[in-house]
Design a protein around this motif. Structure first.
Motif, PDB file in Angstrom:
ATOM      1  N   SER A   1    -117.593  -3.708-117.368  1.00  0.00           N
ATOM      2  CA  SER A   1    -116.938  -4.459-116.302  1.00  0.00           C
ATOM      3  C   SER A   1    -115.673  -5.140-116.795  1.00  0.00           C
ATOM      4  O   SER A   1    -114.650  -5.145-116.100  1.00  0.00           O
ATOM      5  CB  SER A   1    -117.910  -5.509-115.731  1.00  0.00           C
TER       6      SER A   1
ATOM      7  N   LYS B   1    -116.175  -4.887-108.716  1.00  0.00           N
ATOM      8  CA  LYS B   1    -117.460  -5.210-108.096  1.00  0.00           C
ATOM      9  C   LYS B   1    -117.887  -4.193-107.044  1.00  0.00           C
ATOM     10  O   LYS B   1    -119.062  -4.126-106.682  1.00  0.00           O
ATOM     11  CB  LYS B   1    -117.385  -6.614-107.468  1.00  0.00           C
TER      12      LYS B   1
ATOM     13  N   HIS C   1    -110.975  -7.970-110.441  1.00  0.00           N
ATOM     14  CA  HIS C   1    -112.381  -8.332-110.258  1.00  0.00           C
ATOM     15  C   HIS C   1    -112.985  -7.705-108.999  1.00  0.00           C
ATOM     16  O   HIS C   1    -114.078  -7.143-109.025  1.00  0.00           O
ATOM     17  CB  HIS C   1    -112.493  -9.859-110.195  1.00  0.00           C
TER      18      HIS C   1
END
Length: 533
Positions: free
Chosen positions: A455, A468, A464
């Motif tokens: 990630s 996700k 970000h």
């Protein structure tokens, strides 16, 4: 032990006329020193600027009835002796500034003289421990008695007075802020932990175990606990700190517990040892998990019995110290592996506090940056600040996945120190920040064990929110692709690594094109990957 009384001069009851007639009436401060079964060896007499002559007279009279009593004068001026806040504040300042020695002296707080407000304040300060000891109440003798008066010593049972605990909320808050180094932190879990540690520091002398990663602030916190305890009169010895990773073999035993002259080759003189140096003080054993099993066994007995045997001696010695232990290891796991004594662990983990890493307290980043800037400015002698753009760029990087903070607050301290040193005119500019960011990236990329998780790798390129939206399976595949591209100089080289088998079965292959297609599927460019190095 010497008996020391602390008393406010009674401007009315201690002033009973002039000449020998003053002996005809009961005077509480004089009477306190006239009892055969209560020897006051030192009297700390508190009075204001207007009462010097009375204080001198009382001192002379005490010398007549009790030559063994030494009277010490202290000026404490109450602008309004009936104002609770003023009186309490002045008496608290006296208590904090007084050098108490509770291991050698017994203290009695006389609450008969002074205004009712002063008497209440003395009671509260004694109950809270600022004036360590017991209360002393005096009264005139009963009718037809030839005694100089009566007295009663009152030993407070603190458990009965929970209702007045709110009176000390301000002091509790001050202690909590002090333990945080004056930094107004925002992390709720950290603030709750420190608030409890302040209570434990004042109320308990049991061992404290501080755990957490390197650079999380264990040493600094131990130093502040010591300073707070000394400020509140809980100990008067010194702080002795040692990193147990530096102790090996005979040196460990000798350094901790001392040795007798001739105990081993090179022992040319007696050595008291760190535990003895910490007598009546605080011993901080950092990296306690590095101690050998023999040292652990002796340490356990020293904690429980306050006694131990110096190396090469046939006689025990005594040291009354408080222990704070620090470690970045999992002591429970070490205990299961036979590397740390289970009984010692059980003894030192009564109060265990896990200090979080900087990344776990990222909301405290800004106040810690300001603290480091202020500290650097104080040491360098000139004010250092960011300009607006530089501060925003530095904060954005510090909060990004690129910022690993492997050494936690030590990394932050070193970073601010470098930028402050390079700041011309005390202004940290964008250019200084950009150079520092490159330095930190290089440092963390070369450090062992700092590989990014999938990630974090992808967040560098896509942000970000986009990361996700991806399945973890997709993240793993893309992260591996990115890592190969980062290690290669061109897409062709990356293609040769990625398609090392299938490319051999094709008459012609465009390795670059295949890599480009895979990257474009996720909206990533090879040039962007190289730019993150």
């Amino acid at each position: 032990m010497k008996t020391v009384a602390i008393s406010i001069l009674g401007t009315t009851m201690d002033r009973r006329g002039k000449g020998e007639k003053r002996w005809d009436k009961w005077r509480p401060t004089i009477s306190m020193c006239q009892h055969d079964d209560l020897l006051i060896e030192r009297l700390e007499l508190l009075f204001d600027n207007h009462s010097q002559s009375l204080a001198n007279q009382v001192t002379e009279d005490i010398a007549r009835v009790s030559p063994e009593t030494q009277v010490m004068h202290h000026r404490v001026n109450f602008n309004d002796p009936w104002d609770f806040e003023t009186v309490y504040s002045n008496l608290l300042d006296f208590a904090r500034g007084y050098d108490f020695k509770p291991d050698r002296e017994k203290y009695l707080t006389h609450i008969t003289t002074g205004t009712h407000v002063a008497q209440i304040c003395l009671y509260l300060l004694t109950e809270a421990g600022y004036l360590p000891g017991q209360l002393l109440q005096t009264a005139p003798a009963r009718r037809n008695s030839n005694q100089p008066g009566e007295y009663q010593i009152i030993d407070l049972d603190l458990s009965k007075y929970d209702q007045i605990a709110s009176r000390f909320q301000k002091e509790h808050q001050e202690g909590t802020i002090y333990l945080k180094g004056g930094i107004e932190t925002n992390n709720a879990a950290f603030n709750k932990m420190i608030a409890q540690l302040e209570q434990v520091s004042i109320r308990s002398s049991a061992p404290i175990l501080l755990t957490g990663p390197t650079g999380a602030g264990k040493s600094q916190l131990a130093q502040r606990v010591y300073a707070l305890r000394k400020q509140r009169g809980k100990l008067d010895g010194r702080l002795v700190a040692v990193n147990c990773a530096t102790l090996r073999g005979e040196n460990a035993m000798s350094a901790l517990f001392g040795h007798k002259k001739g105990a081993f080759t090179g022992a040319a003189a007696n050595r008291p040892g760190l535990l003895m140096e910490a007598n009546n003080g605080l011993l901080f054993l950092d990296e306690v998990g590095e101690l050998g099993l023999d040292e652990q066994a002796m340490l356990l007995r020293a904690i429980e019995d306050k006694r131990f045997m110096p190396f090469g001696s046939d006689r025990e010695v005594r040291s009354d110290f408080q222990l704070i232990a620090g470690t970045n290891r999992d002591l429970s796991q070490q205990s299961r592996a036979g590397l740390f004594r289970e009984d010692l662990l059980a003894r030192i983990d009564l109060w265990t506090y896990q200090l979080p890493s900087l990344k776990e307290r990222i909301e405290d980043l800004e106040p810690n940056i300001d603290f480091e800037l202020e500290t650097f400015s104080g040491k360098s002698g000139y004010l250092v600040k960011f300009n607006k753009a530089a501060r925003e760029q530095y904060l954005a990087f510090c909060r990004s996945p690129d910022a690993l903070w492997t050494a936690n607050f030590r990394d932050l301290n070193a970073s601010i120190t470098r930028m402050g040193t390079l700041a011309d005119g005390g202004r940290i500019t964008v250019a200084v920040v950009e150079e520092e960011i490159c330095r930190l990236r290089q440092k963390w990329q070369s450090a062992p064990g700092t590989e990014l998780n999938p990630s974090a790798l992808i967040e560098r390129l896509l942000g970000h929110d986009s990361t996700k939206q991806m399945d973890y399976y997709e993240q793993l595949n893309l992260a591996n692709l990115i890592e190969v591209c980062r290690s290669c100089h061109s897409m062709a080289e990356a293609g040769r690594k990625l398609f090392n088998i299938s490319r051999e079965r094709k008459k012609s292959s465009n390795d670059s094109h295949r890599v480009k297609q895979l990257l474009e599927k996720h909206g990533v460019r090879f040039e962007d990957i190289k730019a993150t190095l």
